[in-house]
Design a protein around this motif. Structure first.
Motif, PDB file in Angstrom:
ATOM      1  N   ARG A 104     -40.289   1.376 -59.768  1.00 13.74           N
ATOM      2  CA  ARG A 104     -38.945   1.712 -59.287  1.00 13.74           C
ATOM      3  C   ARG A 104     -39.015   2.549 -58.012  1.00 13.74           C
ATOM      4  N   VAL A 105     -39.850   3.574 -58.027  1.00 13.42           N
ATOM      5  CA  VAL A 105     -39.977   4.443 -56.849  1.00 13.42           C
ATOM      6  C   VAL A 105     -40.508   3.650 -55.665  1.00 13.42           C
ATOM      7  N   ASP A 106     -41.537   2.870 -55.902  1.00 16.50           N
ATOM      8  CA  ASP A 106     -42.141   2.077 -54.836  1.00 16.50           C
ATOM      9  C   ASP A 106     -41.131   1.087 -54.256  1.00 16.50           C
ATOM     10  N   ALA A 107     -40.388   0.399 -55.118  1.00 11.53           N
ATOM     11  CA  ALA A 107     -39.404  -0.574 -54.653  1.00 11.53           C
ATOM     12  C   ALA A 107     -38.250   0.116 -53.935  1.00 11.53           C
ATOM     13  N   PHE A 108     -37.837   1.267 -54.420  1.00  9.81           N
ATOM     14  CA  PHE A 108     -36.738   1.988 -53.778  1.00  9.81           C
ATOM     15  C   PHE A 108     -37.099   2.356 -52.344  1.00  9.81           C
ATOM     16  N   VAL A 109     -38.347   2.709 -52.122  1.00  7.00           N
ATOM     17  CA  VAL A 109     -38.810   3.106 -50.790  1.00  7.00           C
ATOM     18  C   VAL A 109     -39.080   1.897 -49.897  1.00  7.00           C
ATOM     19  N   HIS A 110     -39.648   0.842 -50.457  1.00 10.73           N
ATOM     20  CA  HIS A 110     -40.171  -0.252 -49.633  1.00 10.73           C
ATOM     21  C   HIS A 110     -39.398  -1.565 -49.687  1.00 10.73           C
ATOM     22  N   ALA A 111     -38.334  -1.665 -50.451  1.00  7.97           N
ATOM     23  CA  ALA A 111     -37.606  -2.935 -50.563  1.00  7.97           C
ATOM     24  C   ALA A 111     -37.160  -3.425 -49.192  1.00  7.97           C
ATOM     25  N   PRO A 112     -37.333  -4.724 -48.911  1.00  4.21           N
ATOM     26  CA  PRO A 112     -36.836  -5.280 -47.649  1.00  4.21           C
ATOM     27  C   PRO A 112     -35.318  -5.069 -47.541  1.00  4.21           C
ATOM     28  N   ALA A 113     -34.848  -4.928 -46.324  1.00  6.04           N
ATOM     29  CA  ALA A 113     -33.439  -4.610 -46.074  1.00  6.04           C
ATOM     30  C   ALA A 113     -32.484  -5.604 -46.719  1.00  6.04           C
ATOM     31  N   SER A 114     -32.802  -6.891 -46.675  1.00  9.31           N
ATOM     32  CA  SER A 114     -31.890  -7.891 -47.246  1.00  9.31           C
ATOM     33  C   SER A 114     -31.721  -7.709 -48.749  1.00  9.31           C
ATOM     34  N   PHE A 115     -32.732  -7.192 -49.407  1.00 11.25           N
ATOM     35  CA  PHE A 115     -32.646  -6.925 -50.844  1.00 11.25           C
ATOM     36  C   PHE A 115     -31.939  -5.594 -51.086  1.00 11.25           C
ATOM     37  N   ARG A 116     -32.357  -4.580 -50.350  1.00 11.15           N
ATOM     38  CA  ARG A 116     -31.812  -3.237 -50.542  1.00 11.15           C
ATOM     39  C   ARG A 116     -30.298  -3.224 -50.371  1.00 11.15           C
ATOM     40  N   ARG A 117     -29.796  -3.879 -49.350  1.00 11.96           N
ATOM     41  CA  ARG A 117     -28.354  -3.824 -49.091  1.00 11.96           C
ATOM     42  C   ARG A 117     -27.526  -4.559 -50.132  1.00 11.96           C
ATOM     43  N   ARG A 118     -28.188  -5.344 -50.958  1.00 13.39           N
ATOM     44  CA  ARG A 118     -27.508  -6.051 -52.042  1.00 13.39           C
ATOM     45  C   ARG A 118     -27.722  -5.385 -53.400  1.00 13.39           C
ATOM     46  N   GLY A 119     -28.524  -4.328 -53.437  1.00 15.90           N
ATOM     47  CA  GLY A 119     -28.764  -3.613 -54.681  1.00 15.90           C
ATOM     48  C   GLY A 119     -29.933  -4.129 -55.491  1.00 15.90           C
ATOM     49  N   VAL A 120     -30.785  -4.939 -54.865  1.00 17.49           N
ATOM     50  CA  VAL A 120     -31.984  -5.456 -55.539  1.00 17.49           C
ATOM     51  C   VAL A 120     -33.181  -4.728 -54.943  1.00 17.49           C
ATOM     52  N   PHE A 121     -33.949  -4.068 -55.785  1.00 18.17           N
ATOM     53  CA  PHE A 121     -35.076  -3.282 -55.308  1.00 18.17           C
ATOM     54  C   PHE A 121     -36.378  -3.896 -55.806  1.00 18.17           C
ATOM     55  N   ILE A 122     -37.077  -4.468 -54.849  1.00 21.58           N
ATOM     56  CA  ILE A 122     -38.326  -5.152 -55.123  1.00 21.58           C
ATOM     57  C   ILE A 122     -39.301  -4.810 -53.999  1.00 21.58           C
ATOM     58  N   HIS A 123     -40.530  -4.593 -54.349  1.00 20.08           N
ATOM     59  CA  HIS A 123     -41.547  -4.302 -53.339  1.00 20.08           C
ATOM     60  C   HIS A 123     -41.851  -5.592 -52.589  1.00 20.08           C
ATOM     61  N   PRO A 124     -42.004  -5.534 -51.265  1.00 21.29           N
ATOM     62  CA  PRO A 124     -42.281  -6.754 -50.494  1.00 21.29           C
ATOM     63  C   PRO A 124     -43.517  -7.522 -50.973  1.00 21.29           C
ATOM     64  N   GLN A 125     -44.457  -6.811 -51.533  1.00 20.12           N
ATOM     65  CA  GLN A 125     -45.671  -7.460 -52.032  1.00 20.12           C
ATOM     66  C   GLN A 125     -45.359  -8.474 -53.138  1.00 20.12           C
ATOM     67  N   GLU A 126     -44.276  -8.267 -53.860  1.00 19.45           N
ATOM     68  CA  GLU A 126     -43.892  -9.206 -54.913  1.00 19.45           C
ATOM     69  C   GLU A 126     -43.471 -10.554 -54.344  1.00 19.45           C
ATOM     70  N   LEU A 127     -43.188 -10.598 -53.052  1.00 18.02           N
ATOM     71  CA  LEU A 127     -42.786 -11.841 -52.403  1.00 18.02           C
ATOM     72  C   LEU A 127     -43.944 -12.534 -51.701  1.00 18.02           C
ATOM     73  N   GLU A 128     -45.111 -11.978 -51.815  1.00 11.89           N
ATOM     74  CA  GLU A 128     -46.297 -12.579 -51.210  1.00 11.89           C
ATOM     75  C   GLU A 128     -46.943 -13.539 -52.203  1.00 11.89           C
ATOM     76  N   VAL A 129     -47.424 -14.636 -51.695  1.00 12.73           N
ATOM     77  CA  VAL A 129     -48.089 -15.626 -52.524  1.00 12.73           C
ATOM     78  C   VAL A 129     -49.550 -15.663 -52.131  1.00 12.73           C
ATOM     79  N   ALA A 130     -50.417 -15.655 -53.139  1.00  9.53           N
ATOM     80  CA  ALA A 130     -51.862 -15.659 -52.857  1.00  9.53           C
ATOM     81  C   ALA A 130     -52.296 -16.931 -52.169  1.00  9.53           C
TER      82      ALA A 130
END
Length: 130
Positions: A104-130
């Motif tokens: 939660r803390v990590d996502a609150f700090v690092h969420a991409p702007a498009s997610f943050r402004r909509r109230g979705v807090f996710i770390h950008p790393q979760e959107l990376e594909v190996a």
């Protein structure tokens, strides 16, 4: 003999259909990873077309908003504005898809702007594909 179909990457609308048919979180994250993998292998001129059609609801407003944030995020990576359909999708209450205290803390700090402004807090790393 069945006819051979030409490969086409899934659009965000197709992704919404997948998510609607698979309500468990683990499967949904795998489907998002698959979508992102296909998206990133497409030519830049094709990518924005994969985001343009407004997806149907997946039956959960959090995921509907997530798709809007994802479409805007991917369009921004192409130097473009998000599709018009993304503008109306917002949450009234914050959502942390990965809901441990550290996440939660990590996502609150690092969420991409498009997610943050909509109230979705996710770390950008979760959107990376190996």
């Amino acid at each position: 003999m069945r006819p051979v179909r030409q490969y086409r990457a899934a659009s965000i609308d197709v992704l919404a259909g997948w998510l609607a048919r698979h309500p468990d979180e683990e499967t949904r994250w795998r489907l998002i990873a698959e979508f992102l993998e296909e998206y990133r292998h497409e030519q830049p001129e094709t990518r924005l077309g994969l985001l343009s059609a407004e997806p149907s609801s997946v039956g959960d407003s959090r995921w509907d908003v997530f798709l809007a944030a994802l479409a805007e995020h991917l369009a921004a990576q192409e130097g473009q504005a998000g599709p018009a359909w993304t503008e109306t999708r917002r949450l009234r209450q914050f959502w942390f898809p990965f809901n441990s205290p550290a996440a939660r803390v990590d996502a609150f700090v690092h969420a991409p702007a498009s997610f943050r402004r909509r109230g979705v807090f996710i770390h950008p790393q979760e959107l990376e594909v190996a």
